[in-house]
Design a protein around this motif. Sequence first.
Motif, PDB file in Angstrom:
ATOM      1  N   ARG A 294       0.834  -1.195   0.000  1.00  0.00           N
ATOM      2  CA  ARG A 294       0.000   0.000   0.000  1.00  0.00           C
ATOM      3  C   ARG A 294       0.875   1.253   0.000  1.00  0.00           C
ATOM      4  O   ARG A 294       1.798   1.369   0.792  1.00  0.00           O
ATOM      5  CB  ARG A 294      -0.900   0.003   1.232  1.00  0.00           C
ATOM      6  CG  ARG A 294      -2.039   1.010   1.184  1.00  0.00           C
ATOM      7  CD  ARG A 294      -2.908   0.872   2.426  1.00  0.00           C
ATOM      8  NE  ARG A 294      -4.137   1.639   2.305  1.00  0.00           N
ATOM      9  CZ  ARG A 294      -5.024   1.808   3.281  1.00  0.00           C
ATOM     10  NH1 ARG A 294      -4.799   1.237   4.464  1.00  0.00           N
ATOM     11  NH2 ARG A 294      -6.114   2.514   3.106  1.00  0.00           N
ATOM     12  N   PHE A 295       0.567   2.159  -0.909  1.00  0.00           N
ATOM     13  CA  PHE A 295       1.283   3.425  -1.004  1.00  0.00           C
ATOM     14  C   PHE A 295       0.259   4.552  -0.850  1.00  0.00           C
ATOM     15  O   PHE A 295      -0.617   4.721  -1.686  1.00  0.00           O
ATOM     16  CB  PHE A 295       1.999   3.538  -2.348  1.00  0.00           C
ATOM     17  CG  PHE A 295       2.725   4.845  -2.549  1.00  0.00           C
ATOM     18  CD1 PHE A 295       3.638   5.308  -1.614  1.00  0.00           C
ATOM     19  CD2 PHE A 295       2.498   5.610  -3.686  1.00  0.00           C
ATOM     20  CE1 PHE A 295       4.320   6.511  -1.801  1.00  0.00           C
ATOM     21  CE2 PHE A 295       3.172   6.810  -3.890  1.00  0.00           C
ATOM     22  CZ  PHE A 295       4.089   7.262  -2.941  1.00  0.00           C
ATOM     23  N   VAL A 296       0.374   5.298   0.247  1.00  0.00           N
ATOM     24  CA  VAL A 296      -0.590   6.352   0.564  1.00  0.00           C
ATOM     25  C   VAL A 296       0.111   7.699   0.530  1.00  0.00           C
ATOM     26  O   VAL A 296       1.205   7.857   1.077  1.00  0.00           O
ATOM     27  CB  VAL A 296      -1.214   6.145   1.955  1.00  0.00           C
ATOM     28  CG1 VAL A 296      -2.235   7.235   2.246  1.00  0.00           C
ATOM     29  CG2 VAL A 296      -1.844   4.762   2.063  1.00  0.00           C
ATOM     30  N   THR A 297      -0.512   8.684  -0.135  1.00  0.00           N
ATOM     31  CA  THR A 297       0.043  10.032  -0.160  1.00  0.00           C
ATOM     32  C   THR A 297      -0.965  11.008   0.438  1.00  0.00           C
ATOM     33  O   THR A 297      -2.169  10.892   0.198  1.00  0.00           O
ATOM     34  CB  THR A 297       0.394  10.479  -1.592  1.00  0.00           C
ATOM     35  OG1 THR A 297      -0.777  10.473  -2.402  1.00  0.00           O
ATOM     36  CG2 THR A 297       1.435   9.562  -2.201  1.00  0.00           C
ATOM     37  N   ARG A 298      -0.452  11.962   1.193  1.00  0.00           N
ATOM     38  CA  ARG A 298      -1.284  13.005   1.772  1.00  0.00           C
ATOM     39  C   ARG A 298      -0.591  14.346   1.571  1.00  0.00           C
ATOM     40  O   ARG A 298       0.484  14.583   2.106  1.00  0.00           O
ATOM     41  CB  ARG A 298      -1.538  12.733   3.264  1.00  0.00           C
ATOM     42  CG  ARG A 298      -2.508  11.586   3.513  1.00  0.00           C
ATOM     43  CD  ARG A 298      -3.895  11.946   2.997  1.00  0.00           C
ATOM     44  NE  ARG A 298      -4.871  10.871   3.128  1.00  0.00           N
ATOM     45  CZ  ARG A 298      -5.165  10.019   2.169  1.00  0.00           C
ATOM     46  NH1 ARG A 298      -4.537  10.085   1.005  1.00  0.00           N
ATOM     47  NH2 ARG A 298      -6.095   9.100   2.356  1.00  0.00           N
ATOM     48  N   SER A 299      -1.229  15.189   0.772  1.00  0.00           N
ATOM     49  CA  SER A 299      -0.654  16.476   0.409  1.00  0.00           C
ATOM     50  C   SER A 299      -1.422  17.618   1.074  1.00  0.00           C
ATOM     51  O   SER A 299      -2.654  17.619   1.098  1.00  0.00           O
ATOM     52  CB  SER A 299      -0.694  16.644  -1.113  1.00  0.00           C
ATOM     53  OG  SER A 299      -0.254  17.921  -1.497  1.00  0.00           O
ATOM     54  N   TRP A 300      -0.693  18.590   1.590  1.00  0.00           N
ATOM     55  CA  TRP A 300      -1.279  19.756   2.255  1.00  0.00           C
ATOM     56  C   TRP A 300      -0.632  20.991   1.640  1.00  0.00           C
ATOM     57  O   TRP A 300       0.513  21.333   1.944  1.00  0.00           O
ATOM     58  CB  TRP A 300      -1.026  19.667   3.750  1.00  0.00           C
ATOM     59  CG  TRP A 300      -1.622  20.769   4.580  1.00  0.00           C
ATOM     60  CD1 TRP A 300      -2.404  21.796   4.158  1.00  0.00           C
ATOM     61  CD2 TRP A 300      -1.471  20.925   5.996  1.00  0.00           C
ATOM     62  NE1 TRP A 300      -2.760  22.598   5.214  1.00  0.00           N
ATOM     63  CE2 TRP A 300      -2.197  22.088   6.359  1.00  0.00           C
ATOM     64  CE3 TRP A 300      -0.798  20.217   6.986  1.00  0.00           C
ATOM     65  CZ2 TRP A 300      -2.250  22.550   7.668  1.00  0.00           C
ATOM     66  CZ3 TRP A 300      -0.851  20.670   8.283  1.00  0.00           C
ATOM     67  CH2 TRP A 300      -1.589  21.821   8.623  1.00  0.00           C
ATOM     68  N   ALA A 301      -1.350  21.653   0.746  1.00  0.00           N
ATOM     69  CA  ALA A 301      -0.809  22.797   0.020  1.00  0.00           C
ATOM     70  C   ALA A 301      -0.332  23.883   0.974  1.00  0.00           C
ATOM     71  O   ALA A 301      -0.999  24.191   1.968  1.00  0.00           O
ATOM     72  CB  ALA A 301      -1.856  23.364  -0.936  1.00  0.00           C
ATOM     73  N   SER A 302       0.833  24.453   0.672  1.00  0.00           N
ATOM     74  CA  SER A 302       1.436  25.557   1.433  1.00  0.00           C
ATOM     75  C   SER A 302       1.828  25.171   2.851  1.00  0.00           C
ATOM     76  O   SER A 302       2.099  26.045   3.679  1.00  0.00           O
ATOM     77  CB  SER A 302       0.489  26.767   1.483  1.00  0.00           C
ATOM     78  OG  SER A 302       0.175  27.219   0.174  1.00  0.00           O
ATOM     79  N   SER A 303       1.869  23.885   3.143  1.00  0.00           N
ATOM     80  CA  SER A 303       2.227  23.455   4.495  1.00  0.00           C
ATOM     81  C   SER A 303       3.733  23.550   4.724  1.00  0.00           C
ATOM     82  O   SER A 303       4.532  23.625   3.790  1.00  0.00           O
ATOM     83  CB  SER A 303       1.749  22.024   4.749  1.00  0.00           C
ATOM     84  OG  SER A 303       2.377  21.115   3.857  1.00  0.00           O
TER      85      SER A 303
END
Length: 227
Positions: free
Chosen positions: A69-78
């Motif tokens: 399992r490959f999970v990505t979590r992106s938070w713009a401008s973080s």
Amino acid sequence: MEWLLSVLLVLGMEVRPGPVGVALRRANERAHGLGILRGKTVLMFGDSMVNCGVNVWLEPWLKRQGVARFVTRSWASSTTLSWSIAPKLDTYIWQYDPDIVIVMLGSNELFHPYPHMKVRPIRTLLGRLAPNRLVLWVGPPAWKPDKGIIATMKAQLPPGRFFDSGKVLMGRQKDGYHPSMAGSKTWAEALQGWLTEVMESLPSKGRGAAAAPKQPRRGAQSQVGGQ
């Protein structure tokens, strides 16, 4: 005496592998190193660079190595500070229980004039990730010289666990910051080589933190959606 010398010469020739033998040995070592990825869950989180395209190219390679399992979590401008205090990080760790965590941060702090102020947030962030997980850090794909944040981030990680993306020449989108899809492919290929080196460097017995049993979860936590 001549016969003994002949035997020694023959033995010496036999113990020296030729080019093919060396290539096979190295291929076997590489396969053994990447074997740690089989069945593992990888969580990659950070700023907008996470889902700009590098994830698209990196995922199939990881799956070929056996990653479950490959999970990505992106938070713009973080930033390192925002992630160091974000409740959502605990939720992601609880929800996905990753074996390997890849942090991708620094782009929004590239020109911070006082990078030493980021040491505490970086250490706090690393401290929130369980010590029995393999934690890797991918630095920002710098488009201009930074003010010291890259060296500051690297100094907080064990040797070999930080990747300096600024050294990778890649195509960019119109904004000049985010890599294009072609540039993301170049970036992903560089990361693949680095990840291979990291896995090969781990101890052969247990293969380090990534293979160690994780601590049991301490109760359920509320789910917070990621971006």
